[in-house]
Enzyme design. Structure first.
Site, PDB file in Angstrom:
ATOM      1  N   HIS A  34       0.471  -1.402   8.074  1.00  0.00           N
ATOM      2  CA  HIS A  34       1.093  -2.243   7.054  1.00  0.00           C
ATOM      3  C   HIS A  34       1.550  -1.344   5.899  1.00  0.00           C
ATOM      4  CE1 HIS A  34      -2.662  -1.725   4.934  1.00  0.00           C
ATOM      5  NE2 HIS A  34      -3.330  -2.251   5.929  1.00  0.00           N
ATOM      6  N   HIS A  37      -0.662   1.476   4.649  1.00  0.00           N
ATOM      7  CA  HIS A  37      -0.629   2.717   5.443  1.00  0.00           C
ATOM      8  C   HIS A  37       0.671   3.482   5.170  1.00  0.00           C
ATOM      9  CE1 HIS A  37      -3.136   0.118   8.271  1.00  0.00           C
ATOM     10  NE2 HIS A  37      -3.937   1.113   7.969  1.00  0.00           N
ATOM     11  N   LYS A 149      -8.444   0.706  -1.287  1.00  0.00           N
ATOM     12  CA  LYS A 149      -9.026  -0.601  -0.914  1.00  0.00           C
ATOM     13  C   LYS A 149     -10.417  -0.399  -0.302  1.00  0.00           C
ATOM     14  CE  LYS A 149      -7.844  -3.370   2.511  1.00  0.00           C
ATOM     15  NZ  LYS A 149      -9.102  -3.864   3.106  1.00  0.00           N
TER      16      LYS A 149
END
Ligand code: PAF
Length: 282
Positions: A34, A37, A149
Site C-alpha cells: 500500500h 510501503h 506505524k
C-alpha cells in the site's frame, strides 16, 4: 526489475552490487503493498543506488490463532507496484528455504518485547527480529526502511542492528494515512464498511490525546483514560491497550517530558489494528 526467490542468488547479487561500489536499500515487507510501503520505496530510491524489496509473509511472527493463512497476498499486483516505484530487485523467498527443517536460531531483544503488543502477541517480536536479521544477512543492505506505524517493531530493529553491530542505517518513516486519517495497513482489507467507519476511533483518539498534550496536560494516566473512554464509546471496538511510553526505549512514562509515544492496539470486529502518535507538551 529483477525477481529473485533463491537466497544464494540474492546473496550473490548483493556481493556484485557492493563490488561495484553501489549502496543497497532494503524495504522488508510482507507484501499486499500500500502507499505506506511505497513511501518507504521512494525514500530508498532517493537515498540508495539499488532498491531491494523483500516480500515474505513470515510464518514465525504469527501466533497459532492469528491470520497467517488468510493474510492478504497478491504477488502480481505487488510486482507491478514495485516496478512503478523504481524498485530494482524483488526478493521473494519460499518459507521452506527461509526455515528449513533444521532451523533453530531465534533473535530476541529482551526488555523491548514484553510490553505493548507483546502481551497479546507472545513470540511475535522474536519472529520479526529473526526474519529481519536473516533478511539483513541475505540482502546485506546499507540502509533499511520501516514504517513508524509499527513503532515497537522499529525500536526493536534499531536496537538489534546497533547491539549486533550490523552497520545498517535504519530509517523509520512517518505513518501514511487514508484521507480520513485511518493508518494504512494491509489488514484494512479485512474491515467491512461498518467496521471501516468504526476504525476511525483510533485516529480520533490519537488526535484527542495530541490536543490534550498541546493544551499542557502532562499526566499520562489522565490522557490514556480519555483515550480509553473514546475508544470504548465505539461499540465495534475492543481496546487491547493505550499506552504512553518513551519513544526511544519504550519505558513507561508517568508524566510527559519532551516527547512521548502514545501507542494503541484495538480490535475492530476480528481485525486487530495498531496506530500511534508522538505527543508533545508545551
Ligand atoms: O512490518 C512488516 O511488514 C513485517 O513485520 C516485516 C518487518 C516485513 C517482517 O516480517
Amino acid at each position: 526489475m529483477e525477481q529473485i526467490n533463491k537466497i544464494a542468488r540474492m546473496q550473490e547479487r548483493a556481493i556484485q552490487i557492493h563490488k561495484k561500489g553501489l549502496t543497497i536499500g532494503l524495504v522488508p515487507t510482507m507484501g499486499y503493498l500500500h502507499d505506506g510501503h511505497l513511501s518507504l520505496m521512494r525514500e530508498a530510491r532517493r537515498e540508495t543506488d539499488c532498491v531491494v524489496v523483500s516480500i515474505f509473509v513470515n510464518p514465525i511472527q504469527f501466533g497459532p490463532s492469528e491470520d497467517f493463512a488468510k493474510y492478504p497476498r497478491d504477488i502480481e499486483r505487488d510486482i507491478g507496484l514495485a516496478e512503478q516505484s523504481g524498485v530494482d530487485i524483488i526478493f521473494n523467498p519460499a518459507a521452506k528455504d527461509m526455515y528449513p527443517l533444521r532451523f533453530r536460531t531465534i533473535v530476541d531483544v529482551p526488555g523491548l518485547n514484553n510490553i505493548l503488543c507483546s502481551a497479546n502477541r507472545p513470540g511475535h517480536f522474536q519472529g520479526v527480529a529473526t526474519v529481519v536479521c536473516k533478511l539483513f544477512n541475505i540482502v546485506r543492505p546499507d540502509f533499511a526502511y520501516f514504517g513508524q506505524k509499527d513503532a515497537q517493531q522499529a525500536v526493536i530493529i534499531k536496537r538489534m542492528a546497533e547491539d549486533l553491530n550490523m552497520g545498517i542505517r535504519i530509517r523509520v518513516l512517518p505513518i501514511v494515512r487514508e484521507k480520513d486519517g485511518l493508518a494504512m495497513s494491509s489488514r484494512n482489507i479485512y474491515l467491512s464498511q461498518q467496521e471501516r467507519r468504526a476504525a476511525l476511533c483510533l485516529y480520533n483518539a490519537l488526535k484527542l490525546a495530541e490536543k490534550l498534550a498541546l493544551a499542557g496536560e502532562k499526566e499520562t494516566r489522565f490522557i490514556t483514560n480519555q483515550v480509553e473512554a473514546l475508544i470504548k464509546s465505539e461499540p465495534l471496538a475492543k481496546l487491547e491497550y493505550a499506552a504512553i511510553c518513551n519513544p526511544v526505549d519504550l519505558s513507561y512514562m508517568e508524566t510527559i517530558e519532551g516527547e512521548a509515544l502514545l501507542a494503541l492496539a484495538v480490535k475492530i470486529g476480528s481485525t486487530r489494528l495498531i496506530d500511534n502518535t508522538i505527543l508533545k507538551t508545551i
